[in-house]
Design an enzyme around this catalytic site. Structure first.
Site, PDB file in Angstrom:
ATOM      1  N   SER A   1       0.822  -1.218   0.000  1.00 51.75           N
ATOM      2  CA  SER A   1       0.000   0.000   0.000  1.00 51.75           C
ATOM      3  C   SER A   1       0.849   1.259   0.000  1.00 51.75           C
ATOM      4  O   SER A   1       0.365   2.343  -0.338  1.00 51.75           O
ATOM      5  CB  SER A   1      -0.905   0.010   1.239  1.00 51.75           C
ATOM      6  OG  SER A   1      -0.123  -0.007   2.423  1.00 51.75           O
ATOM      7  N   LYS A   2       2.129   1.133   0.359  1.00 50.65           N
ATOM      8  CA  LYS A   2       2.995   2.306   0.464  1.00 50.65           C
ATOM      9  C   LYS A   2       3.317   2.922  -0.900  1.00 50.65           C
ATOM     10  O   LYS A   2       3.786   4.069  -0.961  1.00 50.65           O
ATOM     11  CB  LYS A   2       4.281   1.951   1.201  1.00 50.65           C
ATOM     12  CG  LYS A   2       4.056   1.507   2.647  1.00 50.65           C
ATOM     13  CD  LYS A   2       3.393   2.590   3.488  1.00 50.65           C
ATOM     14  CE  LYS A   2       3.328   2.193   4.951  1.00 50.65           C
ATOM     15  NZ  LYS A   2       2.729   3.237   5.804  1.00 50.65           N
ATOM     16  N   ASP A   3       3.076   2.201  -1.989  1.00 49.08           N
ATOM     17  CA  ASP A   3       3.234   2.803  -3.316  1.00 49.08           C
ATOM     18  C   ASP A   3       2.386   4.058  -3.430  1.00 49.08           C
ATOM     19  O   ASP A   3       2.786   5.043  -4.056  1.00 49.08           O
ATOM     20  CB  ASP A   3       2.776   1.825  -4.406  1.00 49.08           C
ATOM     21  CG  ASP A   3       3.777   0.724  -4.681  1.00 49.08           C
ATOM     22  OD1 ASP A   3       4.825   0.675  -3.996  1.00 49.08           O
ATOM     23  OD2 ASP A   3       3.519  -0.095  -5.574  1.00 49.08           O
TER      24      ASP A   3
ATOM     25  N   ALA B   1       4.007   7.029  -1.489  1.00 46.17           N
ATOM     26  CA  ALA B   1       5.284   7.427  -2.089  1.00 46.17           C
ATOM     27  C   ALA B   1       5.046   8.293  -3.320  1.00 46.17           C
ATOM     28  O   ALA B   1       5.632   9.372  -3.469  1.00 46.17           O
ATOM     29  CB  ALA B   1       6.105   6.194  -2.452  1.00 46.17           C
TER      30      ALA B   1
END
Length: 345
Positions: free
Chosen positions: A47-49, A52
């Protein structure tokens, strides 16, 4: 070449629009319908895409980030990988301060993506100069032309999920979601999704998952920081020893705590029952659902969405490794990988 809907200019165009997958075998005897938002389908496998790309593009829009600059961040691994991936495409240098609690798999992945990695001791206070928070601040001061993402205290973390993950879940459930279950670390995921869902329907219940050894549940209930809650634990990317401002506690209805051991077992169970190879925090989120079911939280008419944040490949040296499980005191017959390996000579 004529543009096709399945042809993309670069990997960043694949971020978001992850599938919602019904859970069947694990929840067969539970009340309600259960669906997993499987964030491993992002190109960076977490989910950090989303944060970022959103934070970096906002910095570009504001003119504070130009090609050749350096991006610095604290990370348990997933955010760092996503930032490194975006940096490659956009032409930035990437420096990451990583918790030593992060799996060797995650650290190797960061190195393979060209990031400069500083591994910092996990079990020190947040204001200790060796903590990954303080190391990142120091690196930012030392590197001219750098920006510090600072995901724990960056409101864009919430905004990224408010503008993408929340609307996706609302649309995918046809607005019928009754509960959201999500792990809370920085708090951006659960806060951003909750903000959007509660604007559509204030009755959606949002439940945060915390770790034993973390202060988040206690702070939510008392609004006081209690350092007596803090002690070492193993789950990465879940819970905190500080209070992130990227967590909007008013948008979370309650927290539930899960153990390292049960979360590890449940991650393996997800793989072996639902065929979804997901990470340690996904096991924690699913373990929370088990506990909530026992507490009578759900009704047969409920539609529950759980966030599975990342992919199991990042935990091959941890929860999917029998030796690691044994070393932690977690191993028993039900933990062992069921498939056998036989070498033919």
């Amino acid at each position: 070449m004529k543009q096709n809907k399945n042809v993309f200019d670069n990997v960043l165009q694949l971020i978001g629009n992850t599938p919602l997958i019904k859970l069947n075998r694990m929840t067969a005897d539970f009340d309600g319908e259960f669906y997993a938002k499987v964030e491993a389908f992002n190109p960076g496998h977490s989910s950090k895409d989303r944060i970022a790309l959103h934070i970096i593009e906002e910095a570009e829009r504001r003119g504070i980030l130009t090609p050749g600059d350096t991006i610095i961040e604290t990370t348990s691994g997933n955010t760092g990988f996503s930032i490194a991936m975006v940096s490659i495409i956009k032409g930035y240098e990437c420096i990451l301060a990583v918790s030593s609690k992060s799996s060797a798999d995650k650290i190797d992945m960061l190195k393979s993506m060209g990031a400069k990695v500083y591994v910092c001791p996990a079990h020190v206070k947040a204001d200790d100069p060796r903590s990954y928070y303080e190391v990142a601040k120091r690196l930012h001061e030392e590197n001219k032309g750098s920006i510090y993402i600072n995901q724990y205290f960056n409101q864009l973390n919430i905004e990224a999920h408010y503008s993408s993950t929340g609307p996706e879940i609302w649309d995918q459930t046809g607005g019928e979601i009754t509960h959201l279950i999500a792990c809370s670390g920085t708090g951006g995921t659960i806060s951003g999704i909750s903000k959007y869902l509660k604007e559509q329907n204030p009755n959606v219940k949002v439940i945060g998952v915390d770790a034993y050894g973390s202060v988040l549940k206690s702070y939510h209930e008392t609004r006081e920081f209690d350092d007596k809650e803090i002690y070492p634990y193993r789950i990465e990317g879940l819970g905190k020893n500080l209070i992130p401002t990227a967590t909007d506690f008013d948008l979370i209805d309650k927290f539930i705590k899960v153990t390292d051991e049960e979360s590890a077992h449940t991650a393996r169970e997800i793989a072996n029952t639902e065929g979804l190879f997901v990470g340690y925090t996904s096991g924690a989120a699913m373990q929370a659902i088990k506990q909530l079911q026992e507490e009578g939280e759900f009704k047969p008419t409920d539609k529950i969405v759980v966030i599975f944040p990342d992919h199991g490949s990042r935990y091959m040296s941890k929860v999917y490794n029998d030796k690691w499980m044994e070393d932690q005191g977690f191993f028993d017959a039900k933990s062992a990988v069921q498939a056998t390996i036989e070498y033919i000579k």
